[in-house]
Design an enzyme around this catalytic site. Structure first.
Site, short mmCIF file in Angstrom:
data_model
loop_
_atom_site.label_atom_id
_atom_site.label_comp_id
_atom_site.label_asym_id
_atom_site.label_seq_id
_atom_site.Cartn_x
_atom_site.Cartn_y
_atom_site.Cartn_z
N GLY A 200 0.86 -1.17 -0.11
CA GLY A 200 -0.20 0.12 0.08
C GLY A 200 0.81 1.40 0.05
N ARG B 241 -5.30 13.31 -6.76
CA ARG B 241 -6.07 14.26 -5.75
C ARG B 241 -5.03 15.32 -4.96
NH1 ARG B 241 -5.02 9.30 -3.07
NH2 ARG B 241 -4.53 9.32 -1.01
N ASP C 11 1.80 5.32 2.07
CA ASP C 11 2.43 5.69 3.16
C ASP C 11 1.53 5.71 4.40
OD1 ASP C 11 4.76 6.23 2.10
OD2 ASP C 11 4.00 8.58 1.47
N GLY D 122 0.41 11.43 6.22
CA GLY D 122 -0.99 11.34 5.44
C GLY D 122 -2.14 11.02 6.25
C1 LIG Z 1 4.82 23.68 -8.51
C2 LIG Z 1 5.21 22.18 -8.02
C3 LIG Z 1 4.78 21.91 -6.66
C4 LIG Z 1 5.38 20.66 -6.28
C5 LIG Z 1 5.36 20.42 -4.87
C6 LIG Z 1 6.24 19.08 -4.48
C7 LIG Z 1 6.35 18.91 -3.15
C8 LIG Z 1 6.30 17.60 -2.86
C9 LIG Z 1 6.80 17.30 -1.50
C10 LIG Z 1 6.22 15.95 -1.02
C11 LIG Z 1 6.71 15.48 0.34
C12 LIG Z 1 5.79 14.05 0.45
C13 LIG Z 1 5.89 13.97 1.93
C14 LIG Z 1 4.93 12.75 2.21
C15 LIG Z 1 3.98 12.58 2.49
C16 LIG Z 1 3.01 11.39 2.46
O1 LIG Z 1 2.95 10.82 3.65
C17 LIG Z 1 1.38 11.65 2.39
C18 LIG Z 1 0.57 10.56 2.25
O2 LIG Z 1 0.84 9.59 1.34
P1 LIG Z 1 -0.01 8.58 0.70
O3 LIG Z 1 -0.47 7.60 2.10
O4 LIG Z 1 0.83 7.52 -0.34
O5 LIG Z 1 -1.20 8.93 0.16
N1 LIG Z 1 1.05 12.41 1.24
C19 LIG Z 1 1.12 13.93 1.02
O6 LIG Z 1 0.50 14.32 2.25
C20 LIG Z 1 1.04 14.52 -0.29
C21 LIG Z 1 1.70 15.64 -0.13
C22 LIG Z 1 1.43 16.35 -1.54
C23 LIG Z 1 1.77 17.62 -1.65
C24 LIG Z 1 1.70 18.47 -2.92
N1 LIG Z 2 -9.63 -2.07 3.51
C1 LIG Z 2 -9.45 -0.90 3.62
N2 LIG Z 2 -10.63 0.24 3.38
C2 LIG Z 2 -10.30 1.40 3.62
N3 LIG Z 2 -9.33 2.16 4.02
C3 LIG Z 2 -8.19 1.30 4.28
C4 LIG Z 2 -8.29 -0.07 4.19
N4 LIG Z 2 -7.11 -0.59 4.42
C5 LIG Z 2 -6.29 0.58 4.74
N5 LIG Z 2 -7.06 1.49 4.70
C6 LIG Z 2 -6.57 3.00 4.94
O1 LIG Z 2 -6.39 3.58 3.54
C7 LIG Z 2 -5.53 4.70 3.90
C8 LIG Z 2 -4.60 5.09 2.74
O2 LIG Z 2 -4.06 3.95 2.28
P1 LIG Z 2 -2.56 3.80 1.57
O3 LIG Z 2 -2.46 2.53 1.20
O4 LIG Z 2 -1.62 4.55 1.84
O5 LIG Z 2 -2.83 4.53 0.14
P2 LIG Z 2 -2.73 5.96 -0.60
O6 LIG Z 2 -1.34 6.03 -0.61
O7 LIG Z 2 -3.57 5.85 -1.89
O8 LIG Z 2 -3.32 6.93 0.34
C9 LIG Z 2 -4.48 4.26 5.16
O9 LIG Z 2 -4.53 5.49 6.00
C10 LIG Z 2 -5.16 3.10 5.56
O10 LIG Z 2 -5.36 3.16 7.03
#
Ligand SMILES: CCCCCCCCCCCCC/C=C/[C@@H](O)[C@H](COP(=O)(O)O)NC(=O)CCCCC
Ligand SMILES: Nc1ncnc2c1ncn2[C@@H]1O[C@H](COP(=O)(O)OP(=O)(O)O)[C@@H](O)[C@H]1O
Ligand SMILES: [Ca+2]
Length: 586
Positions: A193, A308, A195, A541
């Site tokens: 999955g 998103r 973060d 996240g």
């Molecule tokens: C003009 C161009 C702008 C580009 C900006 C780029 C900056 C990117 C820095 C990203 C840092 C990411 C740190 C990680 C965050 C993740 O933990 C979190 C959750 O990820 P996931 O579970 O995979 O969905 N992601 C974010 O918070 C997304 C941040 C995006 C910011 C544009």
């Molecule tokens: N079966 C599930 N249904 C809904 N949410 C879930 C499920 N399993 C995990 N999650 C939650 O989904 C969220 C996003 O998951 P992640 O794998 O990080 O995907 P993404 O990178 O697209 O955000 C996490 O916070 C996790 O707790």
């Protein structure tokens, strides 16, 4: 001088690979084969460290895309880590290498397979035998199950790993399982999955370890117990920052190979205390202001998948917010390293290695950061804390570079994975063009800290409080106070997303209802007479319910099946044989 074990394991024979004859040698540490019938200068040696051998099978065997075995009694097949030359990202892609050897006799074949298996056991004590695997079927592009079954499971099977696989049916199922169920016999936990999924596993693994050690994890003064279970990440999410920053590529096969060979990368963890008895753990981003707002906005657009974040980034940027607050931090030792020293934490990092010694022998970096009889906001070394009060576009704390595909060098390019410190990045209020320049620099190799409204500090702990006790939030026009029993900023009717009328946080657990009753606090930000005065914290996240937090970095609290980013530059121009090269080609 050769050790007894090397002498015992040494094997040298003339073997065939296809229609060519090779001299194959197994030393204690390497398996090498050199073409036998070529003139000296044309001879090529392939050398594979025993630690990177994935498995040995009798016969002529294929694994990917499908397993096939031709059971011949003079052949054996060796599977090993092979580095791909393609350089599309910061680290190196690993592939499953495969060589089929033919021996002159069955006796010799059996001798080779036996010696190789013994060498594997001897040299890779951390190879997992039994793994607990959690798959989030909804992460990223919803391909977690497919990724695991087609690309990862065959590699685990080849390496003789038995896996207990759970496809999650709800958020926090993996965390709860790790906190409550019997984990006897597991060597590690693998999450498939993003973060968010990694974060669940992190909360579970750390929480379980502290429970078993009888420690109170909610107390920032407590030195937490390092976790015995390794964590593996198979990237199948949206940002996949933890995987990118520890491996250098987002590639399920590369990550699976790091797991099977039992690589071990220690990782700093930040405990974020956000209310009495409330703690969350973070390894990458703890961010207030811009990154908190982007996350809160993005939760409403999950249906867009990974896009998103781009959409929400644009919406939040256009809303041009900044927030008041008081940031306090405890600086790390400036003699060890600096966030602006232009170094990078790569595989085998010297700064992290030195820190291992310091972290586990020097109590001032571990248990005594806070004296146990005082709260996190008052402790023995109060005069060491630095306090900054002002209006910020963003306040970010990261224990690692937090690099990802959007930002290949990350939020803090010189941060270290395992040095016991984090980097605090303060972006003061500035005009939209200035902030855009700051964000844009994350996508290039330009220094994002070399801007007059940005500062960065290497720290051991951070505290954040709303300026003036949050009075500004209470005074905001367009928001009227509504006490809701302690939920935080941008909580929409008690949950983060999904309802029409939104609330914004005030001080001391008070929330504010927007008079305009628009669907989103951010689009509302464009129409309300005054923007909300309080943001939320993005903790790897997850949105934290309280804006006032206290963070402490715990050096090397967990271990990942990874080895840090391999610097591939040397492989490309390396003229040494691999075993002679003491950098990537080790
Ligand atoms: C003009 C161009 C702008 C580009 C900006 C780029 C900056 C990117 C820095 C990203 C840092 C990411 C740190 C990680 C965050 C993740 O933990 C979190 C959750 O990820 P996931 O579970 O995979 O969905 N992601 C974010 O918070 C997304 C941040 C995006 C910011 C544009
Ligand atoms: N079966 C599930 N249904 C809904 N949410 C879930 C499920 N399993 C995990 N999650 C939650 O989904 C969220 C996003 O998951 P992640 O794998 O990080 O995907 P993404 O990178 O697209 O955000 C996490 O916070 C996790 O707790
Ligand atoms: Ca660190």
């Amino acid at each position: 001088m050769k050790t007894q074990m090397e002498t015992d394991l040494r094997l040298e024979s003339s073997l065939w690979v296809g229609n060519k004859r090779y001299l194959a040698v197994l030393t204690g540490w390497h398996l090498k084969w050199t073409e036998a019938d070529k003139k000296n200068r044309d001879k090529k040696t392939v050398s594979v460290p025993v630690a990177e051998v994935v498995g040995v099978e009798e016969g002529r065997v294929e694994v990917l895309p499908h397993k096939s075995v031709e059971d011949t009694d003079r052949d054996f097949t060796v599977f090993y880590v092979k580095r791909s030359n393609s350089r599309t990202s910061s680290g190196l892609l690993w592939r499953l290498g495969r060589t089929q050897f033919t021996c002159p006799s069955r006796v010799l074949r059996d001798q080779w397979t036996k010696h190789l298996r013994t060498a594997l056991k001897t040299h890779s004590p951390l190879r997992p035998h039994r793994l607990l695997v959690f798959i989030n079927p909804f992460g990223g592009k919803k391909k977690g199950r497919q990724i695991y079954h087609s690309l990862v499971a065959p590699v685990f099977e080849l390496a003789g790993i038995s896996s207990h696989v759970l496809v999650t049916e709800r958020a926090n199922q993996a965390r709860d399982h790790l906190l409550k169920k019997d984990l006897t016999g597991f060597d590690g936990v693998v999450c498939v999955g993003g973060d968010g999924m990694f974060s669940e596993v992190l909360q579970g693994v750390i929480g379980r370890t502290q429970q078993e050690a009888g420690l109170c994890e909610n107390d920032p003064a407590v030195a937490l117990q390092p976790c015995p279970l390794h964590i593996g990440i198979i990237p199948a999410g949206s940002t996949d920052c933890v995987c990118y920053a520890t491996v250098g590529v987002i590639d399920p096969v590369t990550s699976a190979l790091h797991v099977v060979i039992g690589d071990s990368q220690p990782l700093d963890v930040c405990s974020v205390h956000h209310g009495p008895g409330q703690v969350r753990y973070s390894v990458s981003l703890v961010g207030y202001g811009f990154y908190g707002d982007v996350l809160a906005e993005s939760e409403k657009h999950r249906w867009m998948g990974p896009f998103r974040y781009d959409y929400s980034g644009a919406v939040v940027f256009l809303s041009n917010r900044s927030y008041r607050g008081t940031v306090q931090y405890l600086p790390a030792d400036p003699l060890m390293s600096s966030p602006r020293d232009k170094t990078r934490c790569l595989s085998g990092c010297g700064v992290c290695a030195k820190s291992t010694e310091r972290l586990f022998t020097n109590s001032s970096d571990s248990g005594s950061l806070y004296s146990s009889n005082s709260g996190p906001f008052s402790n023995g070394s109060e005069d060491e804390w630095v306090s900054v009060d002002g209006r910020f576009k963003s306040v970010s704390l990261t224990c690692m570079s937090s690099s990802c595909a959007k930002s290949p060098l990350g939020l803090s390019p010189s941060a270290h994975l395992a040095d016991g410190t984090g980097d605090l990045i303060l972006v003061w209020d500035t005009n939209p063009l200035g902030f855009l320049a700051f964000l844009y620099r994350h996508t290039t190799d330009q220094d994002q800290f070399d801007l007059p409204f940005v500062e960065v500090h290497r720290v051991k702990a951070v505290r954040f409080a709303l300026a003036g006790g949050g009075e500004e939030a209470e005074d905001s026009e367009g928001l009227r106070g509504a006490v809701d029993g302690g939920d935080g900023a941008y909580v929409e009717n008690g949950s983060i997303a999904g309802s029409q009328q939104h609330l914004a946080a005030g001080a001391n657990g008070q929330t504010m209802t927007c008079e305009d009753k628009t669907t989103s606090p951010f689009t509302c930000g464009l129409c309300c007479r005054k923007a909300p005065a309080v943001s939320v914290w993005n903790c790897d996240g997850e949105i934290l319910p309280s804006p006032e937090i206290c963070c402490r970095i715990h050096g090397q609290l967990v271990r990942l099946y990874a080895r840090g980013i391999e610097d591939g530059t040397f492989l490309e121009d390396c003229t040494e044989e691999r075993e002679e090269c003491n950098r990537t080609c080790r």
